[in-house]
Design a protein around this motif. Structure first.
Motif, mmCIF file in Angstrom:
data_model
loop_
_atom_site.group_PDB
_atom_site.id
_atom_site.type_symbol
_atom_site.label_atom_id
_atom_site.label_comp_id
_atom_site.label_asym_id
_atom_site.label_seq_id
_atom_site.Cartn_x
_atom_site.Cartn_y
_atom_site.Cartn_z
ATOM 1 N N ASP A 1 28.781 24.511 20.265
ATOM 2 C CA ASP A 1 28.555 24.288 18.842
ATOM 3 C C ASP A 1 27.042 24.215 18.655
ATOM 4 N N LEU A 2 26.467 25.354 18.291
ATOM 5 C CA LEU A 2 25.008 25.418 18.251
ATOM 6 C C LEU A 2 24.422 24.612 17.104
ATOM 7 N N ALA A 3 25.170 24.538 15.984
ATOM 8 C CA ALA A 3 24.662 23.752 14.849
ATOM 9 C C ALA A 3 24.544 22.291 15.269
ATOM 10 N N MET A 4 25.561 21.819 15.951
ATOM 11 C CA MET A 4 25.528 20.432 16.409
ATOM 12 C C MET A 4 24.434 20.247 17.456
ATOM 13 N N ALA A 5 24.339 21.189 18.373
ATOM 14 C CA ALA A 5 23.325 21.089 19.423
ATOM 15 C C ALA A 5 21.939 20.993 18.794
ATOM 16 N N GLU A 6 21.721 21.763 17.739
ATOM 17 C CA GLU A 6 20.416 21.779 17.094
ATOM 18 C C GLU A 6 20.082 20.410 16.499
ATOM 19 N N GLU A 7 21.064 19.805 15.809
ATOM 20 C CA GLU A 7 20.813 18.482 15.213
ATOM 21 C C GLU A 7 20.559 17.440 16.299
ATOM 22 N N LEU A 8 21.295 17.542 17.371
ATOM 23 C CA LEU A 8 21.127 16.566 18.451
ATOM 24 C C LEU A 8 19.760 16.705 19.097
ATOM 25 N N LEU A 9 19.320 17.952 19.228
ATOM 26 C CA LEU A 9 17.996 18.193 19.801
ATOM 27 C C LEU A 9 16.923 17.644 18.864
#
Lengths: 152, 317
Positions: free
Chosen positions: B239-247
């Motif tokens: 889930d790249l959208a989630m990964a981006e927010e987490l980063l």
């Protein structure tokens, strides 16, 4: 850190801290849980609330939802018989579904109208009314021994 | 309106939530009926009891100030909490579903070897009978089963479990279990999964309790570690959208949480030294962990990832 607005948060706490603590205490019957859940509720409110939101509704909804989650994790207490009146009521509170208790507390202890409770919980008022009546009927059954003793 | 109707409406009547015309009908009935008013009395007694159960004991004079002070200090973590909560709802649900699915598979895998041992190859009727009919009180209860297994006969179902000696039959199965890939890593709770907000809140509340700069740094690095492992889990979903927010949340914790503490000059020398030591140690571990992750980061997140790595390096100096 940036992007924070401390005066608003102070203000929110000033107005609603006690309210949040009280509703959670009424639902859980525990000072420690009321304290912990109130803290979590305010953090969530501070994290999620949008400018211009109905703060009171957010506080009631968030705090009581945390209490509902907490109550769901608890094993149901024993039958409320043979207890002193208030203990019996607390036990009976633990025997009704948490959503019904949430509605009951908002109505009977906070004195909110059914429409307002509907707004707060984002639930149609007829559902709120059904929950409230269901809660009161169940409590009446659970507390029949206490009530028939004329103890109140 | 008869007595049953009225008794059914007493709670709503007493609560004041009846329509005016229904309320009037109930009142009319109550005025002329000898049986129903005691029911109303009981409802009123119940109300009084419920009201009394709503009394809240005063939690103590310093309670409110201490609670609000704690919350205001904990609020330092809010930007990082907000960054995580920005994850779109649809993505949360999808990711939570995926994690649950992966979790179920992991669980299934981890349970399989045990089942295999219990469900030994279906016994041939003859040998099962032989096992059941075996006289008790041999020299060693386990010996017959082992002997049978050694003789190459299929062991009866269930016979392997009570046998304390490792029967030769089981060996290949055990090796089989050891050979399987190790998916045993517990699934990381991702944003939107039950209890994830609790994790964020606990981090923030610990921040509210931290007294010294090094305690605060420890909380910040703990939160950064959590975001990094969630980032890795989100990449796996993927889930790249989630990964981006987490980063983003991860970088924010280092940039706006850790960095200002290290730049603060008003602490006493001992505190500064301690804080530096914590930062040096934890930031290096972060740099190493990030470099391990680097090959798996997709192109679209590369720039953000490099920024995170750069920040971790800066903080470690």
């Amino acid at each position: 850190m940036t992007n924070v607005n401390p005066p608003d948060r102070q203000e929110i706490l000033l107005h609603f801290q006690r309210k949040a603590y009280d509703v959670v205490y009424r639902m859980t019957g525990s000072a420690a849980e009321a304290d912990g859940l109130t803290r979590k509720a305010f953090l969530r409110i501070f994290a999620d609330i949008a400018p211009g939101a109905d703060i009171e509704a957010w506080v009631y909804r968030t705090a009581t939802s945390f209490a509902v989650e907490q109550l769901r994790r608890r094993p149901p207490p024993a039958d409320p018989t043979g207890q002193a009146d208030l203990d019996a009521v607390r036990r009976a509170f633990g025997r009704i579904p948490p959503e019904e208790l949430q509605t009951l507390v908002l109505r009977m202890h906070e004195g909110l109208s059914l429409d307002r409770i509907g707004e707060i919980l984002q639930t149609p008022p007829p559902t709120i009314r059904r929950r409230l009546t269901a809660a009161r009927r169940k409590l009446e059954t659970l507390l029949a021994p206490v009530l028939e003793g004329g103890a109140a | 309106m008869n007595c049953t109707d009225v008794l059914n409406l007493l709670h709503e009547y007493s609560d004041g939530s009846l329509e005016p015309e229904v309320k009037a009908a109930v009142e009319e009935h109550l005025g002329s009926c000898a049986l129903c008013p005691p029911g109303l009395e009981q409802v009123r007694r119940l109300e009084a009891l419920i009201q009394r159960a709503g009394e809240v004991p005063e939690p103590g004079p310093s309670f409110w100030d201490s609670q609000s002070g704690h919350l205001m200090r904990a609020s330092m973590m809010l930007p990082a909490v907000r960054a995580v909560r920005k994850v779109p709802k649809v993505a949360w649900v999808a990711a939570a579903g995926a994690v649950a699915f992966i979790g179920a598979i992991v669980l299934l895998f981890s349970r399989m070897p045990a089942r295999r041992v219990v469900q030994a190859p279906p016994a041939e009727p003859a040998s099962a009978e032989a096992a059941a009919g075996k006289p008790e009180g041999g020299t060693n209860g386990a010996a017959p089963a082992s002997a049978e297994a050694a003789a190459g006969k299929p062991a009866p179902a269930g016979a392997l479990l009570p046998d304390p000696a490792p029967a030769p039959k089981i060996e290949p199965r055990r090796t089989g279990a050891a050979e399987r890939p190790k998916p045993v890593e517990p699934p990381v709770p991702l944003p939107g999964s039950p209890g994830h907000f609790e994790r964020l809140a606990d981090e923030a509340l610990r921040m509210g309790q931290a007294q010294t700069p090094s305690e605060r740094l420890t909380v910040l690095f703990g939160a950064a570690d959590a975001r990094r492992s969630e980032f890795r889990a989100a990449l796996k979903v993927p889930d790249l959208a989630m990964a981006e927010e987490l980063l983003a949340a991860y970088t924010l914790l280092l940039k706006e949480g850790v960095r200002p503490i290290l730049a603060e000059t008003s602490f006493d020398p001992d505190e500064r030294r301690q804080a530096r030591e914590v930062a040096w140690d934890r930031a290096w571990k972060n740099v190493e962990a990030l470099r391990e992750l680097e090959p798996g980061v997709p192109e679209t997140l590369r720039e953000r990832f490099r920024d995170a790595l750069k920040t971790a390096r800066e903080v470690s100096k």
